[in-house]
Structure formats: structure tokens, C-alpha cells
Scaffold this motif. Structure first.
Motif, PDB file in Angstrom:
ATOM      1  N   ASP A 187       0.848  -1.183   0.000  1.00 39.23           N
ATOM      2  CA  ASP A 187       0.000   0.000   0.000  1.00 39.23           C
ATOM      3  C   ASP A 187       0.895   1.248   0.000  1.00 39.23           C
ATOM      4  OD1 ASP A 187      -1.411   2.279   1.631  1.00 39.23           O
ATOM      5  OD2 ASP A 187      -3.030   0.982   0.918  1.00 39.23           O
ATOM      6  N   PRO A 188       0.658   2.195  -0.912  1.00 38.71           N
ATOM      7  CA  PRO A 188       1.558   3.358  -1.017  1.00 38.71           C
ATOM      8  C   PRO A 188       1.534   4.256   0.216  1.00 38.71           C
ATOM      9  CG  PRO A 188      -0.372   3.626  -2.439  1.00 38.71           C
ATOM     10  CD  PRO A 188      -0.399   2.216  -1.947  1.00 38.71           C
ATOM     11  N   ASN A 189       0.470   4.212   1.002  1.00 37.66           N
ATOM     12  CA  ASN A 189       0.383   5.067   2.193  1.00 37.66           C
ATOM     13  C   ASN A 189       0.854   4.358   3.454  1.00 37.66           C
ATOM     14  OD1 ASN A 189      -0.667   6.951   0.498  1.00 37.66           O
ATOM     15  ND2 ASN A 189      -2.588   7.250   1.601  1.00 37.66           N
ATOM     16  N   SER A 190       0.294   3.174   3.723  1.00 34.78           N
ATOM     17  CA  SER A 190       0.603   2.481   4.969  1.00 34.78           C
ATOM     18  C   SER A 190       1.796   1.549   4.859  1.00 34.78           C
ATOM     19  CB  SER A 190      -0.626   1.688   5.430  1.00 34.78           C
ATOM     20  OG  SER A 190      -0.909   0.636   4.517  1.00 34.78           O
ATOM     21  N   GLY A 191       2.143   1.108   3.647  1.00 30.78           N
ATOM     22  CA  GLY A 191       3.229   0.161   3.480  1.00 30.78           C
ATOM     23  C   GLY A 191       2.835  -1.269   3.770  1.00 30.78           C
ATOM     24  N   MET A 192       1.542  -1.515   4.012  1.00 31.34           N
ATOM     25  CA  MET A 192       1.056  -2.864   4.285  1.00 31.34           C
ATOM     26  C   MET A 192       0.953  -3.646   2.972  1.00 31.34           C
ATOM     27  SD  MET A 192       0.543  -3.160   7.568  1.00 31.34           S
ATOM     28  CE  MET A 192      -0.593  -4.544   7.698  1.00 31.34           C
ATOM     29  N   GLY A 445      -5.725   1.545 -12.312  1.00 29.27           N
ATOM     30  CA  GLY A 445      -6.266   1.281 -10.977  1.00 29.27           C
ATOM     31  C   GLY A 445      -5.538   2.042  -9.880  1.00 29.27           C
ATOM     32  N   GLY A 446      -4.201   2.018  -9.931  1.00 34.62           N
ATOM     33  CA  GLY A 446      -3.423   2.731  -8.915  1.00 34.62           C
ATOM     34  C   GLY A 446      -3.620   4.234  -8.997  1.00 34.62           C
ATOM     35  N   LYS A 447      -3.676   4.772 -10.226  1.00 35.62           N
ATOM     36  CA  LYS A 447      -3.890   6.211 -10.395  1.00 35.62           C
ATOM     37  C   LYS A 447      -5.280   6.620  -9.921  1.00 35.62           C
ATOM     38  CE  LYS A 447      -0.858   6.634 -14.432  1.00 35.62           C
ATOM     39  NZ  LYS A 447      -0.760   7.066 -15.848  1.00 35.62           N
ATOM     40  N   MET A 448      -6.261   5.780 -10.194  1.00 32.03           N
ATOM     41  CA  MET A 448      -7.632   6.070  -9.762  1.00 32.03           C
ATOM     42  C   MET A 448      -7.716   6.089  -8.240  1.00 32.03           C
ATOM     43  SD  MET A 448     -11.017   4.063 -11.080  1.00 32.03           S
ATOM     44  CE  MET A 448     -12.661   4.748 -10.855  1.00 32.03           C
ATOM     45  N   GLU A 449      -7.041   5.133  -7.605  1.00 31.59           N
ATOM     46  CA  GLU A 449      -7.015   5.086  -6.140  1.00 31.59           C
ATOM     47  C   GLU A 449      -6.358   6.340  -5.567  1.00 31.59           C
ATOM     48  OE1 GLU A 449      -5.248   2.239  -2.546  1.00 31.59           O
ATOM     49  OE2 GLU A 449      -4.391   2.158  -4.567  1.00 31.59           O
ATOM     50  N   LYS A 450      -5.250   6.776  -6.183  1.00 35.15           N
ATOM     51  CA  LYS A 450      -4.549   7.958  -5.694  1.00 35.15           C
ATOM     52  C   LYS A 450      -5.410   9.208  -5.818  1.00 35.15           C
ATOM     53  CE  LYS A 450      -0.329  10.691  -6.295  1.00 35.15           C
ATOM     54  NZ  LYS A 450      -1.072  11.970  -6.331  1.00 35.15           N
ATOM     55  N   GLN A 451      -6.104   9.359  -6.946  1.00 40.39           N
ATOM     56  CA  GLN A 451      -6.952  10.537  -7.133  1.00 40.39           C
ATOM     57  C   GLN A 451      -8.109  10.540  -6.133  1.00 40.39           C
ATOM     58  OE1 GLN A 451      -6.076  12.989  -8.923  1.00 40.39           O
ATOM     59  NE2 GLN A 451      -4.443  12.038 -10.117  1.00 40.39           N
ATOM     60  N   LEU A 452      -8.675   9.373  -5.846  1.00 39.34           N
ATOM     61  CA  LEU A 452      -9.757   9.285  -4.862  1.00 39.34           C
ATOM     62  C   LEU A 452      -9.249   9.656  -3.479  1.00 39.34           C
ATOM     63  CD1 LEU A 452     -12.668   8.539  -4.147  1.00 39.34           C
ATOM     64  CD2 LEU A 452     -11.930   6.153  -3.934  1.00 39.34           C
ATOM     65  N   ARG A 453      -8.063   9.171  -3.130  1.00 44.71           N
ATOM     66  CA  ARG A 453      -7.495   9.498  -1.816  1.00 44.71           C
ATOM     67  C   ARG A 453      -7.184  10.991  -1.711  1.00 44.71           C
ATOM     68  NH1 ARG A 453      -3.287   4.591  -0.193  1.00 44.71           N
ATOM     69  NH2 ARG A 453      -4.884   3.203   0.664  1.00 44.71           N
ATOM     70  N   ASP A 454      -6.627  11.557  -2.783  1.00 47.42           N
ATOM     71  CA  ASP A 454      -6.327  12.992  -2.764  1.00 47.42           C
ATOM     72  C   ASP A 454      -7.609  13.813  -2.620  1.00 47.42           C
ATOM     73  OD1 ASP A 454      -3.690  12.386  -3.069  1.00 47.42           O
ATOM     74  OD2 ASP A 454      -3.575  12.896  -5.200  1.00 47.42           O
ATOM     75  N   ALA A 455      -8.675  13.369  -3.304  1.00 46.03           N
ATOM     76  CA  ALA A 455      -9.949  14.081  -3.209  1.00 46.03           C
ATOM     77  C   ALA A 455     -10.505  14.027  -1.792  1.00 46.03           C
ATOM     78  CB  ALA A 455     -10.959  13.488  -4.190  1.00 46.03           C
ATOM     79  N   MET A 456     -10.381  12.886  -1.143  1.00 51.54           N
ATOM     80  CA  MET A 456     -10.890  12.752   0.226  1.00 51.54           C
ATOM     81  C   MET A 456     -10.045  13.563   1.213  1.00 51.54           C
ATOM     82  SD  MET A 456     -13.649  10.969   0.087  1.00 51.54           S
ATOM     83  CE  MET A 456     -13.900  11.959  -1.407  1.00 51.54           C
ATOM     84  N   VAL A 457      -8.753  13.644   0.951  1.00 54.25           N
ATOM     85  CA  VAL A 457      -7.887  14.457   1.832  1.00 54.25           C
ATOM     86  C   VAL A 457      -8.236  15.937   1.689  1.00 54.25           C
ATOM     87  CG1 VAL A 457      -5.517  15.230   2.200  1.00 54.25           C
ATOM     88  CG2 VAL A 457      -5.991  12.801   1.896  1.00 54.25           C
ATOM     89  N   LEU A 458      -8.410  16.395   0.445  1.00 55.90           N
ATOM     90  CA  LEU A 458      -8.731  17.803   0.216  1.00 55.90           C
ATOM     91  C   LEU A 458     -10.087  18.193   0.794  1.00 55.90           C
ATOM     92  CD1 LEU A 458      -7.507  18.257  -3.484  1.00 55.90           C
ATOM     93  CD2 LEU A 458      -6.508  19.289  -1.435  1.00 55.90           C
ATOM     94  N   SER A 459     -11.025  17.266   0.788  1.00 59.55           N
ATOM     95  CA  SER A 459     -12.391  17.568   1.252  1.00 59.55           C
ATOM     96  C   SER A 459     -12.638  17.130   2.686  1.00 59.55           C
ATOM     97  CB  SER A 459     -13.403  16.878   0.335  1.00 59.55           C
ATOM     98  OG  SER A 459     -13.267  15.470   0.434  1.00 59.55           O
TER      99      SER A 459
END
Length: 502
Positions: A187-192, A445-459
Motif C-alpha cells: 500500500d503506497p500510504n501504509s506500506g502494508m 487502478g493505482g492512479k484512480m485510487e490515488k486521485q480518490l485518496r487525494d480528493a478525500m484528503v482535500l475535502s
């Protein structure tokens, strides 16, 4: 003036002896790939990807070679369609309707020349459209944020999957399978570790190219052996090849209209060359009416689909270069190559790497003239290649795939993965599940996940942020319509025509 300056830069790159040699080589290989029944541009490009890395080609050289193969395969698909009534690839199916009847009427050479000229017109005009439209679209793309990109990736999944399959549920399953494969690794964030099963080889995830070569090239070998493995030489007799200037001139307005329709079909994510050839043939048939003689071997019935599918090939490069979203299965493979070369397709590509974009466009313009020169006087050579027995052809394809992957990764485990993905691709195709959405899922898939995470962080976790702009709302609506539209379109096409009572 900017376009003129950039095009001058592109031609300075394209006319270098090495780049020019690669364009000619790609055109020749692509025409052969297109002529062989069943291979098609996606498989042809996938087979050659490992070779580009084995040769140590840089980004410009690799992209020129692979896109020349792409264009060449679109040209070559017409050869087996006309001579054997077997489409070289799916977009060439419509060419069979008039191309093969003309060949049966004793004019196979004329049919091949008309289709070759039509392919040249469609591909050249679409490359000019790419040159004019892509910079404008890249400027619009600067307004995209995480929400807009998430919606754009969803649109790509819905449209490409919807058009690629006869069953929307199977297309959705294929997309989800691809996204699941993209999640394998750390996982790019948690490293799990995710979905690795404790295998250390999977901690770095699945390489795009390993999956692509397996799903496209190796599975095609299995499929080809099953369908044609016992066949020998076909002993095709072509006869004299002439240029029917009068018939070619009579199709000039057909080519103009079909170029526009095909290019628009290519720009739309998921539509691609198959839809382009279908729409152009149907529209010209309706314009000509019953007196047009479509289906009996007329020049217009050959020119329309050939212009349409080749124009769509150029149009499909527009969303790939400007938005990083493939417009077809083949451009999904090309997108993976760019990502592997550490080049990020999107609006910044035109400013960060103008040599890549404009060198590619200039090379494609040159490649079209090379293909025209090849496909008229050398058509007898390409026809002879159809006589190669599968016992010689398929081992060569397999060898190129495996040697190329090993030279790229140096891992025996990746060779095993190639076989696994080859078997997976074969099983999916037997179940009539499209493989293109799987590749798209792995790629985006990985890019879509990153954009969703960035959107949730911003909002701060507010999911309504995804619908906060007109662009994202429009893309979500287009995704929904793009997913359901094919179902209604197929019902309309299957609806029996009621004969006129008069």
C-alpha cells in the motif's frame, strides 16, 4: 505559429536516419501483423514491446516504432479480410462486406489498392487532426483536479468496457479484476502488503508489461493454435495489381466524410476503430441507398470502413497523450509503455517533453506515406507471408515475448507470470470476457485510487466533493451513459427490419 515551430522540431527528430529506419521497420512489421488473421494491432504492439526495451530504445524511438506498428496493423488488417473473408482484426470486419465480393469478382488487386489508398487518407487526416486538437485539449486538461481525474478514469472504465464486450456484467467484472490486480503489492500510504499471499516477489506489484504480454501475446498464441494450428499454407493467388484511378476518385467525398466520423469515434474513450468502421459503413450505405450496391463489391463500400478505422486509430491517440486515458485497447498498451519509460501522459507532456509528442506526430505523417508506398507495390509480398504455416509463426511470437520480458526484468518469476497471464487471457476469451478492461484496470487502478485518496484528503472525507464541479458531474453522467448505451444500441441493431409493404 506554435504548431509550425513544434512541427519543425518534430520533423528534425523524425528525419534522423535512426528514427526514420524505425518508422519504416514498424510499418513493415505492423502490416504483416495486421494481415495475419486474429493478431491485430493490440497483440502486435504487445509482442514488440519487450524487443524495444531489449534494444535499449529511448522514449521517442520506442514510441515511433510501436505507433508505426499500430498504424501498419490498421493498414494490414484489410489484406486477409479481402482475400480470405477473415478479418485481420475486429475493425476490418466491415471491409469484408464489399472487399471480399470484389475479390471474388476477379478484382482482388483493385480491392487491395482501393483499401490501401483509403487507409492512407484516413490515417493522414486523423494525424493532422491529432496535431491540431491535442494541444487545445491539453490546455483544457489543466483545469482537472483529483475529482475530475477520478471521474475521467471512471469514464474510461465504463466506456472502454461497455464497447469491448457484448455483456456489460462481464465488462464490469473484467474492470474489477484489473483493479484488483493493480492493488497487489505494498500500500503506497501504509506500506502494508495487499493480496500478495506472502510472496516477496509480489511486494513490488505486477509489472504492466508482464500482464500485457501475457494477456495479449501469449493468450493469442494459445488461441491461434486452437483455431489454426493444423492449417498449412493457404496458397493464395493474387494476380495482377493495378491502380483503379477512376474508382478511387469517385470515393473522394466518402473518404472526407468517413475521416471525420472515424476521428471523432477514436477520440471518444472506448469507441475506437471498430465503432469508427461500423459507423462510416452504415452512414455511407444509407446515403447511397439501394442503388449504391453496397455488399456486392463496390469501391465506396471498401473505402468507407477503411478510412473510418484508420482515422479512429489516430483519434485514439488524442486522449492518451492529453489526458493519460487510452481511447482504445492498443493505446492502452502504448500508455503502459510511456509509464514504464517514466513519461507521464497528460497536459504537461506537451510542455515537458515536446520532443516525444511532436517527434511522434511527424513520424506518423511520414509513416503514412511509407505505408502507402509499401501497400501498393509490395502487396504481393505481404500476401505471401499469409502462407507461413503456424508451426513457424507462433514459436517466433512466443520467443520474442519471453526473451524480451526476461531481458527487461531479469526475473524468472516474471516469466512464470507471463504464462499465468497467458492462461488467464485464454480462459477469459473462452468465456467471452474482454481482456482490454483488465489491462485498463491494471494500468489506471493505482492512479484512480490515488486521485480518490487525494480528493478525500482535500475535502476532509466529504464524498460530495467528487461532484463539486461541472466538469466532474459531466464526466460522471457521460460514464453512466457510456456504460448503458451499448445495451440499447445492441437491441436496436438486433431488431429485425420490417420489410416495406409497398
Amino acid at each position: 505559429m506554435d504548431i509550425a515551430a513544434n512541427l519543425a522540431l518534430g520533423f528534425s527528430i523524425a528525419f534522423s536516419p535512426f528514427t526514420l529506419m524505425l518508422a519504416v521497420l514498424g510499418c513493415f512489421i505492423g502490416t504483416i501483423v495486421g494481415a495475419l488473421p486474429g493478431l491485430g494491432p493490440s497483440n502486435g504492439v504487445a509482442i514488440m514491446i519487450p524487443l524495444t526495451f531489449a534494444l535499449g530504445l529511448d522514449a521517442v524511438a520506442a514510441l515511433v516504432l510501436l505507433t508505426a506498428i499500430y498504424y501498419g496493423a490498421m493498414y494490414g488488417g484489410r489484406i486477409s479480410s479481402i482475400l480470405l473473408n477473415i478479418p485481420g482484426d475486429e475493425p476490418a470486419m466491415m471491409t469484408c462486406l464489399d472487399g471480399h465480393p470484389m475479390a471474388k469478382n476477379g478484382r482482388p488487386g483493385d480491392a487491395l489498392v482501393i483499401s490501401g489508398v483509403a487507409s492512407f487518407v484516413g490515417a493522414t487526416l486523423s494525424t493532422i487532426g491529432l496535431m491540431l486538437l491535442a494541444p487545445m485539449l491539453s490546455r483544457v486538461a489543466y483545469q482537472f483536479g483529483p475529482a475530475e481525474y477520478f471521474a475521467l478514469y471512471l469514464l474510461a472504465f465504463c466506456t472502454l468496457g461497455g464497447v469491448a464486450s457484448k455483456n456489460q456484467a462481464k465488462a464490469a467484472f473484467a474492470s474489477c479484476l484489473g483493479i484488483m490486480i493493480a492493488m497487489i503489492g505494498l500500500d503506497p500510504n501504509s506500506g502494508m502488503a495487499r493480496l500478495t499471499g506472502g510472496n516477496l516477489h509480489l511486494y513490488d506489484g505486477i509489472d504492466f508489461l508482464v500482464a500485457i504480454v501475457g494477456l495479449f501475446a501469449v493468450s493469442e498464441v494459445f488461441f491461434f493454435i486452437e483455431k489454426h494450428g493444423k492449417q498449412g499454407a493457404l496458397n493464395i493467388v493474387l494476380g495482377r495489381v493495378t491502380v483503379p484511378w477512376g474508382e478511387i476518385w469517385s470515393t473522394r467525398w466518402v473518404m472526407a466524410r468517413s475521416s471525420v466520423i472515424g476521428f471523432v469515434a477514436g477520440v471518444l474513450p472506448g469507441a475506437g476503430a471498430s465503432l469508427g468502421s461500423f459507423l462510416t459503413y452504415v452512414s455511407e450505405k444509407s446515403i447511397a441507398g439501394e442503388k449504391g450496391g453496397f455488399g456486392t463489391g463496390v469501391a465506396k463500400g471498401i473505402a468507407a470502413p477503411e478510412v473510418g478505422n484508420n482515422a479512429a486509430a489516430g483519434g485514439a491517440l488524442v486522449p492518451m497523450l492529453t489526458l493519460g486515458v487510452p481511447g482504445s485497447g492498443t493505446t492502452a498498451v502504448l500508455l503502459a509503455v510511456l509509464v514504464t519509460l517514466n513519461i507521464t501522459p497528460g497536459p504537461t507532456l506537451f510542455t515537458d517533453r515536446p520532443d516525444v509528442v511532436w517527434g511522434l506526430i511527424a513520424s506518423l505523417l511520414i509513416a503514412n506515406f511509407v505505408l502507402l508506398a509499401m501497400n501498393v507495390p509490395m502487396v504481393k509480398i505481404f500476401v505471401k507471408i499469409l502462407d507461413l504455416p503456424p508451426a513457424i509463426l507462433m514459436p517466433g511470437v512466443t520467443m520474442v515475448s519471453f526473451v524480451g520480458i526476461y531481458s527487461l526484468t531479469g526475473s524468472y518469476f516474471d516469466l512464470l507470470l507471463v504464462v499465468v497471464f497467458g492462461v488467464l487471457g485464454y480462459v477469459l476469451r473462452k468465456l467471452d470476457i474482454p481482456t482490454v478492461p483488465v489491462i485498463l484496470g491494471i494500468l489506471l487502478g493505482g492512479k484512480m485510487e490515488k486521485q480518490l485518496r487525494d480528493a478525500m484528503v482535500l475535502s476532509d472525507g466529504d464524498w460530495t466533493y467528487l461532484f463539486s464541479s461541472g466538469i466532474s458531474i459531466g464526466l460522471f453522467i457521460a460514464a453512466f451513459l457510456g456504460f448503458i448505451a451499448p445495451m440499447f444500441l445492441r437491441r436496436i441493431l438486433r431488431k429485425p427490419q420490417v420489410p416495406d409493404s409497398a
